[in-house]
Design an enzyme around this catalytic site. Sequence first.
Site, PDB file in Angstrom:
ATOM      1  CB  SER A 577      36.839  35.653  36.639  1.00 35.02           C
ATOM      2  OG  SER A 577      37.420  34.445  37.093  1.00 35.02           O
ATOM      3  CE1 TYR A 590      33.327  32.384  33.610  1.00 31.85           C
ATOM      4  CE2 TYR A 590      35.529  31.980  34.481  1.00 31.85           C
ATOM      5  CZ  TYR A 590      34.252  32.512  34.629  1.00 31.85           C
ATOM      6  OH  TYR A 590      33.915  33.172  35.780  1.00 31.85           O
TER       7      TYR A 590
END
Length: 700
Positions: A577, A590
Amino acid sequence: MYKHVNYLWDDEKARTLDGDEVALLLYRSNILGADLRITNYGGGNTSCKVFEKDPLTGEDVEVMWIKGSGGDIGTLKKSGLAALYLQRLRSLAHVYQGLEHEDEMVELFNHCIYDLDSKAPSIDTPLHGFLPFKHIDHLHPDAAIAIAAAKDGKKITQELFNGAIGWVDWQRPGFDLGLKLRACLAENPGIRGIMLGSHGLFTWGDTAHECYVNSLDVIEACAEYLEQNYGKKAPVFGGQQVTSLSKEERTAQAAKLAPVLRGFCSSERHMIGHFTDDERVLEFINSNDLQRLAPLGTSCPDHFLRTKIQPLVLNLDKSEDLDNVEELKAKLAPLFEAYREMYAQYYENCKHENSPAVRDKNPVIVLYPGVGMFAFAKDKQTARVAAEFYTNAINVMKGAEAVSEYTALPRQEAFDIEYWLLEEAKLQRMPKPKALSGKIALVTGSGGGIGKAIAKKMAQEGAVVVLNDINAERLAECEQEFVAQFGQDAVISVLLDVTEEVQIQEALYKTVLAFGGIDIIVNNAGLSISKSIEDHTQKDWDLLYDVLVKGQFLVTQAITPILKGQNIGGDILNIVSKNALVSGPNNVGYGSAKGAQLHLSRLCAAELGPFKIRVNVVNPDAVISDSNIWAGGWAEGRAKAYGIQIEELPTFYAKRTLLNEVILPEDIANACFCFVGGLLSKSTGNILNVDGGVAMAFVR
């Protein structure tokens, strides 16, 4: 009515086709091809002769419709038929100059074409054209070939059918063989069929149904004769020498061995595998006669064109410890080297001045006594069909040995078929392999969203894919869609929770049994939680690190021995990501897990590089379409972090990028393909951001 073949004719269905002989030909062909005891996939051909209006003169002319080159009667459609003016085809006999000019006749078939949109005629066209019957079947039933390949095949045929079936000795298909069939009929008026030595069977009738029943009757008689003789002369295949392992033990051994075999068989190009432990196969490979019969090769041209001149028989004990991969490779290397030398010598001994260059010298069929048979080919369907053909060849050997003595084609005859210039031309006309042809890809979390898009891209580029997801319903729908688009042979699916080692091992076990190994692993499975550090719970933290970090670690750890065992390199792609590089609010769990994924990728790239295993990273951002990542409060959390409404997120994410673009799952799939498609084969440890251009995420 029949014991050894299936009678599938439906009178009601046939009545709806009454009067349309071509439609009845297709119907007959399809039901014949539905029974592998009658003919092999892609083998044999069928025809009918009808009167049609000549488009130029308006006169009635006799036209022969016949399966075109490269088709399969089981799936035949009208577009797969060739249509020729029958009188023109027969007139070619006036210009035929003999066997040395056989191949030249194929070009002349073009002067006989009636339907200009029809398929190219096959080399078997004259075999049908010179016989006068309205409907003709040329089939490769195991039972008939067993008699045709027996040393006393001609005598057996004469006695079994009381002269009602003619005999023509082995000859390569072509114009001259068509003339010999005509001569055989002239010398034996009233016969109901002709047996081709070592090759197959011709049968006929005045109607489609009469032809169908005649074919079944002859095949049934051959099969019944063989059954009555099994074990009479001697035990089948000389009796059993090896006892099979249990089903569970066989598949366990196969799963360990398959990737190593695939590595050896892929020394020239990547191959896909197929494994079977069919009882017919086990009876043969466990027998005393295996070492005598296997080197003889097959008899029917359709068999050895797909299985090569002979199989490789492994000298491994059925219970061999296969866990030490390096020791296993050392044992197998001399066997493969000997096979390649045998094949090269076969080529050198038999080649002609104009023969095509030697092809892949690796075996297609590998036999492991006590365990089963492996087949390796350019794709799954070809490997599966090769295994089916060798099973047919086993049936032929069994039958021939029961009533006489099995005879294979002489090596020169086999070579002349395998390296026939017409066969080479057919190979050259085939579409070029796609970038991922021969590759096996497993994409975690591929039931939807980014994972599904990646898997679809891999399949579109020629790979076989292993779909997996934690959601059974979503996975089943995805598999159904892939099968419809890419075919049954191109995909399997397996439920997978990447945090469970047992499930990972089960997924890889099913993968290697289905396809022989693996080349591309995409660690895509994930989830997201967006909370402030005060609101973040330890449960949230553990879940994120379990799925994202531990999941990537466990899958990579499990796949590494398989990739090393194949010794042909491989690709590990990690979908990480933009958040691995960018610090933002409400993202502590996250974002830090994504950072760990990114560095884990670097570490694996450094460790696995010496084994030609590439590890690369794709960093998506804001992929909203069809993604589970937006479930469970993530969208709400991100909207809150940016002070906007949830419905404003897509526009917000696009506007904050340099390119002002919305990122789609297909964009991530294209990035993955960049890494594995061949152009970046010397790149590892790299990061590719697919985020529309977020300056804060620039690596440097």
